[in-house]
Design an enzyme around this catalytic site. Structure first.
Site, PDB file in Angstrom:
ATOM      1  N   GLU A 126      61.461 -63.859  29.043  1.00 27.01           N
ATOM      2  CA  GLU A 126      60.665 -63.547  27.864  1.00 27.01           C
ATOM      3  C   GLU A 126      59.193 -63.922  28.021  1.00 27.01           C
ATOM      4  O   GLU A 126      58.312 -63.167  27.641  1.00 27.01           O
ATOM      5  CB  GLU A 126      61.283 -64.352  26.720  1.00 27.01           C
ATOM      6  CG  GLU A 126      60.923 -63.950  25.362  1.00 27.01           C
ATOM      7  CD  GLU A 126      61.719 -64.772  24.337  1.00 27.01           C
ATOM      8  OE1 GLU A 126      61.652 -64.428  23.176  1.00 27.01           O
ATOM      9  OE2 GLU A 126      62.376 -65.779  24.696  1.00 27.01           O
TER      10      GLU A 126
ATOM     11  N   LYS B 111      58.208 -61.780  16.795  1.00 23.35           N
ATOM     12  CA  LYS B 111      58.954 -62.979  16.367  1.00 23.35           C
ATOM     13  C   LYS B 111      60.161 -62.589  15.533  1.00 23.35           C
ATOM     14  O   LYS B 111      61.235 -63.150  15.672  1.00 23.35           O
ATOM     15  CB  LYS B 111      58.019 -63.892  15.556  1.00 23.35           C
ATOM     16  CG  LYS B 111      58.672 -65.186  15.080  1.00 23.35           C
ATOM     17  CD  LYS B 111      58.981 -66.088  16.246  1.00 23.35           C
ATOM     18  CE  LYS B 111      59.744 -67.338  15.873  1.00 23.35           C
ATOM     19  NZ  LYS B 111      60.447 -67.922  17.030  1.00 23.35           N
TER      20      LYS B 111
ATOM     21  N   GLU C  41      70.633 -69.014  27.801  1.00 21.90           N
ATOM     22  CA  GLU C  41      69.434 -69.267  26.997  1.00 21.90           C
ATOM     23  C   GLU C  41      68.235 -69.614  27.901  1.00 21.90           C
ATOM     24  O   GLU C  41      67.111 -69.170  27.663  1.00 21.90           O
ATOM     25  CB  GLU C  41      69.735 -70.383  25.985  1.00 21.90           C
ATOM     26  CG  GLU C  41      68.562 -70.847  25.144  1.00 21.90           C
ATOM     27  CD  GLU C  41      67.875 -69.758  24.321  1.00 21.90           C
ATOM     28  OE1 GLU C  41      68.389 -68.640  24.223  1.00 21.90           O
ATOM     29  OE2 GLU C  41      66.778 -70.036  23.813  1.00 21.90           O
TER      30      GLU C  41
ATOM     31  N   CYS D  43      55.780 -79.347   5.133  1.00 27.26           N
ATOM     32  CA  CYS D  43      54.839 -78.841   4.135  1.00 27.26           C
ATOM     33  C   CYS D  43      53.412 -79.171   4.521  1.00 27.26           C
ATOM     34  O   CYS D  43      53.161 -80.027   5.356  1.00 27.26           O
ATOM     35  CB  CYS D  43      55.150 -79.488   2.804  1.00 27.26           C
ATOM     36  SG  CYS D  43      56.843 -79.205   2.351  1.00 27.26           S
TER      37      CYS D  43
ATOM     38  N   ASN E 246      56.088 -84.700   1.397  1.00 28.92           N
ATOM     39  CA  ASN E 246      56.641 -84.016   2.554  1.00 28.92           C
ATOM     40  C   ASN E 246      57.731 -84.941   3.094  1.00 28.92           C
ATOM     41  O   ASN E 246      57.480 -86.131   3.262  1.00 28.92           O
ATOM     42  CB  ASN E 246      55.514 -83.819   3.588  1.00 28.92           C
ATOM     43  CG  ASN E 246      55.976 -83.090   4.826  1.00 28.92           C
ATOM     44  OD1 ASN E 246      57.118 -82.633   4.905  1.00 28.92           O
ATOM     45  ND2 ASN E 246      55.090 -82.979   5.797  1.00 28.92           N
ATOM     46  N   GLY E 247      58.922 -84.435   3.336  1.00 26.61           N
ATOM     47  CA  GLY E 247      59.980 -85.285   3.881  1.00 26.61           C
ATOM     48  C   GLY E 247      61.255 -85.178   3.071  1.00 26.61           C
ATOM     49  O   GLY E 247      61.417 -84.263   2.268  1.00 26.61           O
TER      50      GLY E 247
ATOM     51  N   HIS F 113      81.746 -62.280  42.679  1.00 25.22           N
ATOM     52  CA  HIS F 113      82.270 -60.969  42.271  1.00 25.22           C
ATOM     53  C   HIS F 113      81.159 -59.928  42.172  1.00 25.22           C
ATOM     54  O   HIS F 113      81.346 -58.891  41.547  1.00 25.22           O
ATOM     55  CB  HIS F 113      83.029 -61.100  40.945  1.00 25.22           C
ATOM     56  CG  HIS F 113      84.175 -62.046  41.041  1.00 25.22           C
ATOM     57  ND1 HIS F 113      85.351 -61.731  41.692  1.00 25.22           N
ATOM     58  CD2 HIS F 113      84.308 -63.334  40.636  1.00 25.22           C
ATOM     59  CE1 HIS F 113      86.164 -62.776  41.663  1.00 25.22           C
ATOM     60  NE2 HIS F 113      85.553 -63.759  41.030  1.00 25.22           N
TER      61      HIS F 113
ATOM     62  N   TRP G 299      57.163 -75.461   2.300  1.00 26.50           N
ATOM     63  CA  TRP G 299      58.034 -74.635   3.132  1.00 26.50           C
ATOM     64  C   TRP G 299      59.426 -75.177   2.875  1.00 26.50           C
ATOM     65  O   TRP G 299      59.818 -76.187   3.421  1.00 26.50           O
ATOM     66  CB  TRP G 299      57.642 -74.758   4.597  1.00 26.50           C
ATOM     67  CG  TRP G 299      58.125 -73.607   5.413  1.00 26.50           C
ATOM     68  CD1 TRP G 299      57.534 -72.389   5.525  1.00 26.50           C
ATOM     69  CD2 TRP G 299      59.294 -73.537   6.222  1.00 26.50           C
ATOM     70  NE1 TRP G 299      58.262 -71.583   6.347  1.00 26.50           N
ATOM     71  CE2 TRP G 299      59.352 -72.253   6.793  1.00 26.50           C
ATOM     72  CE3 TRP G 299      60.325 -74.438   6.518  1.00 26.50           C
ATOM     73  CZ2 TRP G 299      60.369 -71.842   7.628  1.00 26.50           C
ATOM     74  CZ3 TRP G 299      61.342 -74.022   7.352  1.00 26.50           C
ATOM     75  CH2 TRP G 299      61.351 -72.745   7.903  1.00 26.50           C
TER      76      TRP G 299
ATOM     77  N   ARG H 130      51.549 -73.682   9.286  1.00 27.33           N
ATOM     78  CA  ARG H 130      52.783 -74.460   9.126  1.00 27.33           C
ATOM     79  C   ARG H 130      53.834 -73.695   8.331  1.00 27.33           C
ATOM     80  O   ARG H 130      54.978 -74.139   8.238  1.00 27.33           O
ATOM     81  CB  ARG H 130      52.493 -75.785   8.393  1.00 27.33           C
ATOM     82  CG  ARG H 130      51.671 -76.764   9.195  1.00 27.33           C
ATOM     83  CD  ARG H 130      51.250 -77.940   8.331  1.00 27.33           C
ATOM     84  NE  ARG H 130      52.343 -78.849   8.063  1.00 27.33           N
ATOM     85  CZ  ARG H 130      52.631 -79.904   8.787  1.00 27.33           C
ATOM     86  NH1 ARG H 130      51.927 -80.185   9.858  1.00 27.33           N
ATOM     87  NH2 ARG H 130      53.628 -80.696   8.473  1.00 27.33           N
TER      88      ARG H 130
HETATM   89  O1  M6R Z   1      65.301 -64.675  13.818  1.00 28.01           O
HETATM   90  P1  M6R Z   1      66.547 -64.495  14.652  1.00 28.01           P
HETATM   91  O2  M6R Z   1      67.124 -65.775  15.095  1.00 28.01           O
HETATM   92  O3  M6R Z   1      67.568 -63.633  13.975  1.00 28.01           O
HETATM   93  O4  M6R Z   1      66.043 -63.723  15.918  1.00 28.01           O
HETATM   94  C1  M6R Z   1      66.922 -63.327  16.927  1.00 28.01           C
HETATM   95  C2  M6R Z   1      66.199 -62.941  18.197  1.00 28.01           C
HETATM   96  O5  M6R Z   1      65.300 -61.896  17.941  1.00 28.01           O
HETATM   97  C3  M6R Z   1      65.431 -64.126  18.781  1.00 28.01           C
HETATM   98  O6  M6R Z   1      66.256 -65.224  19.023  1.00 28.01           O
HETATM   99  C4  M6R Z   1      64.757 -63.709  20.112  1.00 28.01           C
HETATM  100  O7  M6R Z   1      65.729 -63.468  21.073  1.00 28.01           O
HETATM  101  C5  M6R Z   1      63.792 -64.800  20.551  1.00 28.01           C
HETATM  102  N1  M6R Z   1      62.535 -64.222  20.881  1.00 28.01           N
HETATM  103  C6  M6R Z   1      64.271 -65.572  21.739  1.00 28.01           C
HETATM  104  O8  M6R Z   1      63.367 -66.521  22.162  1.00 28.01           O
END
Ligand code: M6R
Length: 612
Positions: free
Chosen positions: A491, A607, A484, A5, A103-104, A507, A77, A30
């Site tokens: 990315e 995002k 990942e 928060c 906060n916490g 393969h 938040w 935040r």
């Molecule tokens: O908000 P979400 O976790 O549902 O989003 C899923 C993907 O769009 C998200 O993880 C995306 O792959 C990221 N940019 C990866 O870093």
């Protein structure tokens, strides 16, 4: 219970409500879902709170007095309790003598609440914060000064908190207490301020004191006095902060991504907070009851991107620990794949934002088919969090960088907690819950150690700066983390990657190896290292370079690799693998940084993907 928060407080000659509102605006990055303010007027504490964006509170600003010289404010938040007016801070004690923001997470709030209810207290909200307000109010009603009331209360609270308190009668005094949640104090000329983060202080002063744990600070316009929990005064030396405001929002990091990578030890702590007890049991509220877990015959994890990769870890945990069959689906494929769903199955939706369109559509499909649903979501109040039958909030705090880092770690930790919870309620003797919990408790410290690899990762990034292709390989659970790691690199550093289980190389993908390619091998699983060495040799024989991301005792891939990054050892292979994402995140970050790329907002990406 709130973990990320915004906190603001001001005492001095300016209009206090204007200052604290401005401070909250500077903390907007935040994240927030409700906000509130408290100030003194006509001998009473006035509290105003509104759910929604900060602007909702801002609409009232014209109605607040300009001549009030002490105020506190909070933007919430939420991680527990819906983002409503009632749950927003500040909260009063039972006599409206004190108001507090927090906060916490106060871990023992339920037992404290029981005691208070027994003594006749009634509560307006579901929050742990209100319990702290009542405890302070009870002490204050005994006639002790506000700071002593806060100290006595702080000695009874367990967990992490930054508490800020004002009283009806001590007109020019703000008292704050800190244990393991951020709280900074700004020292001005005849005025003093406090905040959860430095940017909210910088327009007013550059003299900053970071309050230490188990300390109380008493702010008046003329001075700031710091004591321990027993009232013994503690000397302090403020620091001079020279950051510009933008750098301050990132706590001095160049990018939110790097800040969020470095937050991971704390995120693990937050994710575990309140969910483990002293006897090493797991306590997860609001998941299905015992008999439901007995019925479930299959678990389907459904998600996109990074969250999909967390789902792979979920499958591993459910199958290896619980022996419950599990599948993982991309949300976009699940919807159109006409999936065969057992009525006894459980669909688990993993999402940081809780708003990803494909995941939401897949969730609605499951609901139409009357399949049980559980969300693992970071943003409380988001569509997926609201629409799932049950939800686990990952408590990672707002993630701002497009590249997901800390949310992934919190998702995997939440999945481990869920698997342990099921093992516990189903009394599965084969799963040594207590032992895993004891390792989980070590994990924040081990994540800190993993972050210490950063200088080595920077060296590696320099060596690999010109590489046109990176392989990300592993076996078993390491292969999931490899996916990942590769996604992070694509990315934000815009480099081509080839990711697959190491055994798949011969393969097909091996044809891509030529001098200059880098192959990162996840080698944290001790049982699979011998096999990885052969894969490393296949790469090296064709001019490629092999990097092993492994654990400290490894002397097998260590000898074979051209470069080795060694993580601390933890007993569970899936926890070792989780730690190994940290150097991979750092590698992506430092390669992108060497190339001078945007990093927090990579090209073509958003995002939260709210379109299909
Ligand atoms: O908000 P979400 O976790 O549902 O989003 C899923 C993907 O769009 C998200 O993880 C995306 O792959 C990221 N940019 C990866 O870093």
């Amino acid at each position: 219970m709130e973990t990320m928060c915004g906190i603001a407080g001001y005492v001095g000659p300016r209009s206090a409500v204007q200052v604290v509102y401005d401070q909250l605006k500077r903390l907007e990055y935040r994240g927030y879902d409700s906000a509130g303010i408290a100030f003194l007027e006509s001998g009473a504490i006035k509290v105003f709170k509104r759910a929604g964006k900060l602007g909702e509170l801002g609409k009232l600003l014209g109605e607040f007095p300009d001549d009030t010289h002490m105020a506190i404010a909070h933007s919430r938040w939420a991680t527990h309790g819906a983002p409503t007016d009632v749950n927003a801070h500040p909260h009063f004690d039972q006599f409206e003598q004190v108001a507090i923001i927090h906060n916490g997470i106060i871990e023992n709030y339920l037992e404290l609440k029981e005691e208070l209810v027994h003594n006749g207290h009634t509560f307006q909200s579901e929050t742990d914060t209100e319990v702290a307000a009542h405890i302070i109010g009870e002490e204050y009603a005994r006639g002790v000064p506000l700071e002593e009331a806060v100290r006595r209360a702080a000695r009874r609270l367990r967990g992490a908190y930054a508490l800020v308190v004002v009283s009806r009668t001590e007109r020019n005094k703000i008292v704050c207490a800190r244990n393991a949640s951020p709280l900074v104090i700004g020292l001005g000329e005849e005025e003093n301020l406090l905040a959860s983060d430095i940017p909210a202080l910088l327009p007013y002063t550059r003299q900053v004191l970071v309050l230490e744990d188990d300390r109380i600070a008493i702010l008046t316009p003329d001075e700031v006095v710091v004591t321990d929990l027993h009232g013994i005064e503690q000397p302090y030396v403020p620091m001079q902060v020279d950051w510009d405001i933008a750098a301050a929002e990132k706590s001095g990091y160049d990018h939110f991504m790097l800040k969020e990578i470095h937050e991971q030890p704390e995120v693990i702590r937050q994710c575990l907070a309140g969910r483990l007890d002293d006897a090493n049991n797991v306590r997860l509220d609001n998941v299905f009851s015992e008999h439901v877990w007995g019925e479930i015959d299959r678990v389907n994890f459904i998600a996109c991107g990074t969250s999909y990769h967390a789902g792979l870890m979920g499958k591993y945990l459910f199958e290896t620990l619980l022996r419950i069959p599990a599948d993982v689906f991309y949300s976009s494929e699940f919807r159109y794949g006409d999936p065969v769903l057992s009525p006894k199955s459980l669909a688990i939706f993993i999402s940081q934002s809780g708003e990803t369109a494909d995941s939401l559509a897949a969730l609605r499909l499951c609901k139409q088919r009357r399949i049980r649903t559980l969300g693992i979501v970071n943003v409380i109040g988001s569509s997926i969090a609201r629409e799932c039958d049950r939800v686990i909030i990952t408590q990672a705090g707002p993630e701002i960088s497009v590249a997901s880092t800390k949310a992934y770690t919190a998702q995997v930790i939440s999945l481990v907690l869920l698997a342990l919870h099921v093992a516990q309620v189903q009394e599965m003797p084969g799963v040594r819950v207590e032992e895993v919990v004891s390792q989980l408790k070590r994990l924040p410290g081990l994540a800190e150690k993993a972050l210490e690899l950063e200088p080595q990762v920077q060296e590696l990034a320099k060596k690999a700066a010109e590489a046109k292709l990176f392989f990300f390989l592993g076996r078993g659970v390491d292969a999931y983390v490899a996916l990942e790691g590769a996604l992070k690199l694509k990315e934000i550093a815009y480099v081509a990657t080839q990711e697959s289980p190491a055994g798949e190389m011969k393969h097909g993908p091996l044809a891509l190896v030529e001098p200059g390619v880098f192959a990162l091998f996840g080698a944290t699983d001790a049982a699979l290292r011998d096999k990885l060495v052969s894969n490393m040799k296949e790469i090296q024989a064709r001019g490629g370079l092999a990097v092993s991301v492994t654990t400290e005792e490894d002397q097998i891939t260590d000898k074979a690799a051209d470069f080795t990054l060694k993580l601390p050892r933890v007993n569970q292979n899936y926890l070792c693998a989780l730690l190994s994402i940290i150097p991979l995140q750092l590698l992506a970050y430092h390669l992108a940084s060497l190339k001078g790329l945007e990093i927090d907002q990579p090209r073509n990406l958003a995002k939260s993907v709210t379109v299909e």
